[in-house]
Design a protein around this motif. Structure first.
Motif, PDB file in Angstrom:
ATOM      1  N   ALA A   1       0.804  -4.775   2.488  1.00 54.77           N
ATOM      2  CA  ALA A   1      -0.658  -4.757   2.509  1.00 54.77           C
ATOM      3  C   ALA A   1      -1.250  -5.778   3.470  1.00 54.77           C
ATOM      4  CB  ALA A   1      -1.201  -4.994   1.103  1.00 54.77           C
ATOM      5  N   MET A   2      -0.530  -6.858   3.753  1.00 53.78           N
ATOM      6  CA  MET A   2      -1.051  -7.889   4.641  1.00 53.78           C
ATOM      7  C   MET A   2      -0.729  -7.601   6.110  1.00 53.78           C
ATOM      8  SD  MET A   2      -2.686  -9.812   2.614  1.00 53.78           S
ATOM      9  CE  MET A   2      -3.022 -11.232   3.669  1.00 53.78           C
ATOM     10  N   SER A   3       0.526  -7.244   6.396  1.00 50.26           N
ATOM     11  CA  SER A   3       0.939  -7.036   7.791  1.00 50.26           C
ATOM     12  C   SER A   3       0.844  -5.583   8.232  1.00 50.26           C
ATOM     13  CB  SER A   3       2.373  -7.515   7.976  1.00 50.26           C
ATOM     14  OG  SER A   3       3.280  -6.674   7.275  1.00 50.26           O
ATOM     15  N   ARG A   4       0.723  -4.654   7.261  1.00 51.16           N
ATOM     16  CA  ARG A   4       0.749  -3.217   7.505  1.00 51.16           C
ATOM     17  C   ARG A   4       2.093  -2.759   8.064  1.00 51.16           C
ATOM     18  NH1 ARG A   4      -3.323  -6.103   6.564  1.00 51.16           N
ATOM     19  NH2 ARG A   4      -4.059  -6.245   8.721  1.00 51.16           N
ATOM     20  N   GLU A   5       3.127  -3.566   7.892  1.00 49.28           N
ATOM     21  CA  GLU A   5       4.473  -3.170   8.311  1.00 49.28           C
ATOM     22  C   GLU A   5       4.992  -2.078   7.378  1.00 49.28           C
ATOM     23  OE1 GLU A   5       9.008  -5.045   8.411  1.00 49.28           O
ATOM     24  OE2 GLU A   5       7.293  -6.310   7.872  1.00 49.28           O
ATOM     25  N   LEU A   6       5.620  -1.051   7.957  1.00 45.67           N
ATOM     26  CA  LEU A   6       6.186   0.032   7.172  1.00 45.67           C
ATOM     27  C   LEU A   6       7.454  -0.451   6.492  1.00 45.67           C
ATOM     28  CD1 LEU A   6       6.023   3.043   6.370  1.00 45.67           C
ATOM     29  CD2 LEU A   6       7.429   3.549   8.382  1.00 45.67           C
ATOM     30  N   LYS A   7       7.464  -0.425   5.149  1.00 46.36           N
ATOM     31  CA  LYS A   7       8.613  -0.912   4.378  1.00 46.36           C
ATOM     32  C   LYS A   7       9.546   0.214   3.963  1.00 46.36           C
ATOM     33  CE  LYS A   7       8.352  -4.841   3.135  1.00 46.36           C
ATOM     34  NZ  LYS A   7       8.745  -6.104   3.786  1.00 46.36           N
ATOM     35  N   ALA A   8       9.001   1.404   3.695  1.00 48.27           N
ATOM     36  CA  ALA A   8       9.828   2.530   3.244  1.00 48.27           C
ATOM     37  C   ALA A   8       9.102   3.833   3.529  1.00 48.27           C
ATOM     38  CB  ALA A   8      10.125   2.410   1.750  1.00 48.27           C
ATOM     39  N   LEU A  54       0.864  -1.172   0.000  1.00 49.64           N
ATOM     40  CA  LEU A  54       0.000   0.000   0.000  1.00 49.64           C
ATOM     41  C   LEU A  54       0.903   1.224   0.000  1.00 49.64           C
ATOM     42  CD1 LEU A  54      -2.515  -1.033   2.810  1.00 49.64           C
ATOM     43  CD2 LEU A  54      -3.024  -0.935   0.366  1.00 49.64           C
ATOM     44  N   ALA A  55       0.548   2.235  -0.753  1.00 52.65           N
ATOM     45  CA  ALA A  55       1.296   3.488  -0.758  1.00 52.65           C
ATOM     46  C   ALA A  55       0.392   4.601  -0.254  1.00 52.65           C
ATOM     47  CB  ALA A  55       1.801   3.819  -2.156  1.00 52.65           C
ATOM     48  N   GLY A 100       4.598  15.912   2.509  1.00 56.16           N
ATOM     49  CA  GLY A 100       5.575  15.688   1.453  1.00 56.16           C
ATOM     50  C   GLY A 100       6.220  14.324   1.410  1.00 56.16           C
ATOM     51  N   THR A 101       5.713  13.364   2.169  1.00 60.67           N
ATOM     52  CA  THR A 101       6.325  12.035   2.216  1.00 60.67           C
ATOM     53  C   THR A 101       5.423  10.978   1.606  1.00 60.67           C
ATOM     54  OG1 THR A 101       5.444  11.615   4.438  1.00 60.67           O
ATOM     55  CG2 THR A 101       7.647  12.580   4.295  1.00 60.67           C
ATOM     56  N   ILE A 102       6.062   9.864   1.206  1.00 63.95           N
ATOM     57  CA  ILE A 102       5.365   8.668   0.744  1.00 63.95           C
ATOM     58  C   ILE A 102       5.685   7.547   1.709  1.00 63.95           C
ATOM     59  CG2 ILE A 102       5.137   6.971  -1.104  1.00 63.95           C
ATOM     60  CD1 ILE A 102       6.161   9.136  -3.037  1.00 63.95           C
ATOM     61  N   LEU A 103       4.655   6.839   2.172  1.00 61.94           N
ATOM     62  CA  LEU A 103       4.827   5.669   3.027  1.00 61.94           C
ATOM     63  C   LEU A 103       4.468   4.427   2.228  1.00 61.94           C
ATOM     64  CD1 LEU A 103       3.060   6.945   6.280  1.00 61.94           C
ATOM     65  CD2 LEU A 103       5.463   7.183   5.664  1.00 61.94           C
ATOM     66  N   ILE A 104       5.331   3.422   2.258  1.00 63.48           N
ATOM     67  CA  ILE A 104       5.067   2.138   1.614  1.00 63.48           C
ATOM     68  C   ILE A 104       4.885   1.099   2.707  1.00 63.48           C
ATOM     69  CG2 ILE A 104       5.873   0.407  -0.017  1.00 63.48           C
ATOM     70  CD1 ILE A 104       5.348   3.109  -1.311  1.00 63.48           C
ATOM     71  N   LEU A 105       3.724   0.412   2.723  1.00 62.77           N
ATOM     72  CA  LEU A 105       3.400  -0.582   3.741  1.00 62.77           C
ATOM     73  C   LEU A 105       3.127  -1.924   3.096  1.00 62.77           C
ATOM     74  CD1 LEU A 105       2.163   2.310   4.807  1.00 62.77           C
ATOM     75  CD2 LEU A 105       1.126   0.879   6.552  1.00 62.77           C
ATOM     76  N   PRO A 122       7.889  -4.820  -6.378  1.00 57.92           N
ATOM     77  CA  PRO A 122       6.656  -5.486  -5.946  1.00 57.92           C
ATOM     78  C   PRO A 122       6.743  -6.297  -4.657  1.00 57.92           C
ATOM     79  CG  PRO A 122       7.587  -6.587  -7.874  1.00 57.92           C
ATOM     80  CD  PRO A 122       8.350  -5.318  -7.690  1.00 57.92           C
ATOM     81  N   SER A 123       7.868  -6.914  -4.353  1.00 63.53           N
ATOM     82  CA  SER A 123       7.918  -7.798  -3.188  1.00 63.53           C
ATOM     83  C   SER A 123       8.404  -7.094  -1.920  1.00 63.53           C
ATOM     84  CB  SER A 123       8.808  -9.013  -3.472  1.00 63.53           C
ATOM     85  OG  SER A 123      10.118  -8.594  -3.815  1.00 63.53           O
ATOM     86  N   GLU A 124       9.494  -6.331  -2.024  1.00 63.56           N
ATOM     87  CA  GLU A 124      10.066  -5.692  -0.833  1.00 63.56           C
ATOM     88  C   GLU A 124       9.626  -4.237  -0.649  1.00 63.56           C
ATOM     89  OE1 GLU A 124      11.762  -7.221   1.515  1.00 63.56           O
ATOM     90  OE2 GLU A 124      11.456  -9.074   0.379  1.00 63.56           O
ATOM     91  N   GLY A 125       8.999  -3.666  -1.666  1.00 63.63           N
ATOM     92  CA  GLY A 125       8.534  -2.296  -1.536  1.00 63.63           C
ATOM     93  C   GLY A 125       9.625  -1.253  -1.657  1.00 63.63           C
ATOM     94  N   LEU A 126      10.761  -1.596  -2.254  1.00 65.71           N
ATOM     95  CA  LEU A 126      11.834  -0.631  -2.453  1.00 65.71           C
ATOM     96  C   LEU A 126      11.397   0.419  -3.473  1.00 65.71           C
ATOM     97  CD1 LEU A 126      14.858  -3.095  -2.615  1.00 65.71           C
ATOM     98  CD2 LEU A 126      14.033  -1.790  -0.632  1.00 65.71           C
ATOM     99  N   VAL A 127      11.740   1.666  -3.212  1.00 67.02           N
ATOM    100  CA  VAL A 127      11.254   2.778  -4.020  1.00 67.02           C
ATOM    101  C   VAL A 127      12.423   3.461  -4.721  1.00 67.02           C
ATOM    102  CG1 VAL A 127       9.948   4.928  -4.005  1.00 67.02           C
ATOM    103  CG2 VAL A 127       9.417   3.131  -2.336  1.00 67.02           C
TER     104      VAL A 127
END
Length: 312
Positions: A225-232, A211-212, A218-223, A269-274
């Motif tokens: 979608a299943m665990s809602r863990e913040l990835k970036a 989820l983005a 001014g920030t983007i959060l990447i989570l 797609p898998s790790e959410g790296l931006v």
């Protein structure tokens, strides 16, 4: 400066104030304090023609949703939700505001998404609730049961459907993120809450397993979608982030801000790296809406009648 087409009037300062259909029809909002002067602004990329759409009263959001019977234009406002045909030539369905506001509050609807598995349009509200509408066919829209959050929260600022989580995701003006389990007949259930996740969310979109969230400061959060863990967490704009749009199948996220900049992000797609794919100054104005099309994106700016086109 980007190439531009001309709309029929200036665009209002609303988050995400531009929407595009799959066939290239663009729609934006011109609000007005004067009765009868607020209206939709429509533009066809195919013909290059612009025209006025229906009158609107204090519209709060605009979005094209791709239903199983074709794209529909969903406009929310202080009057409720209007669902139009793609070219806004006909009103398909109207969902009114359900109750009266108190003396110091204004009731409104805000944002919409489509749930393909249930064939529901889902609308957010200023009460923090979600309201599904059955949309099995163009002439068969049925209002379903409004669903309340599991705990007190603020107004819905945006929502999306996450296929991998099989849930509607809402973000709220107080920074909450909530998941809602889809139900065919009963009210949706608010099954999970992540409180105070961000400051002032402008948009939430599904990007496969992620989820983005585009956050106003001014920030983007990447989570996940299943665990809602913040990835970036990415610093995306130097001023207020005003709109975001995604192309989920290729992991593309496009953001614009009041810093006059359009940024194109690739989300792994898998790790959410931006990673930043493209960046461009669009025009020296407050950008407030962005929509994707085949060769790039179109952008609108506050109090401007120009529709700017950026290729990337």
């Amino acid at each position: 400066m980007a190439a531009a087409s001309q709309l029929t009037s200036g665009v209002s300062l609303l988050h995400n104030n531009l929407a595009s259909s799959s066939s290239g029809t663009m729609a934006s909002i011109h609000n007005s304090l004067n009765a009868g002067q607020g209206k939709l602004l429509l533009h066809s990329l195919a013909t290059g023609q612009s025209k006025d759409g229906p009158e609107v009263v204090q519209a709060t959001s605009i979005r094209y949703l791709e239903t199983l019977h074709g794209p529909v234009l969903v406009v929310t406002s202080t009057n409720g939700t209007q669902v139009y045909t793609e070219d806004a030539s006909a009103l398909i369905f109207y969902l009114p505001i359900a109750d009266q506001a108190g003396p110091d509050t204004i009731r409104y609807h805000q944002a919409g998404c489509f749930v393909p598995s249930a064939q529901h349009l889902v609308i957010g509200t200023s009460k923090g609730t979600v309201w599904p509408v059955s949309a099995v066919a163009a002439g068969q829209y049925v209002q379903l049961h409004e669903a309340a959050p599991a705990s007190p929260t603020a107004e819905v600022s945006d929502l999306c459907f996450s296929p991998i989580a099989d849930a509607v995701v809402t973000v709220h003006n107080n920074g909450d993120l909530r998941l809602w389990r889809v139900s065919e007949d009963e009210p949706y259930t608010n099954s999970d809450v992540v409180p105070n996740l961000c400051q002032a969310p402008v948009r939430v979109v599904s990007l496969g397993a992620q989820l983005a969230i585009a956050d106003g400061p001014g920030t983007i959060l990447i989570l996940d979608a299943m665990s809602r863990e913040l990835k970036a967490e990415v610093t995306a704009h130097a001023r207020w982030l005003s709109a975001a749009v995604s192309r989920e199948e290729i992991g593309l996220l496009v953001t614009i801000g009041e810093d006059t900049v359009l940024n194109v992000w690739q989300v792994e797609p898998s790790e959410g790296l931006v990673s930043l794919h493209h960046s461009a100054v669009v025009t020296d104005k407050l950008l407030c809406g962005v929509a994707l099309h085949g060769s790039g994106a179109s952008v609108v700016a506050y109090d401007s009648d120009q529709l700017y086109h950026v290729n990337f």
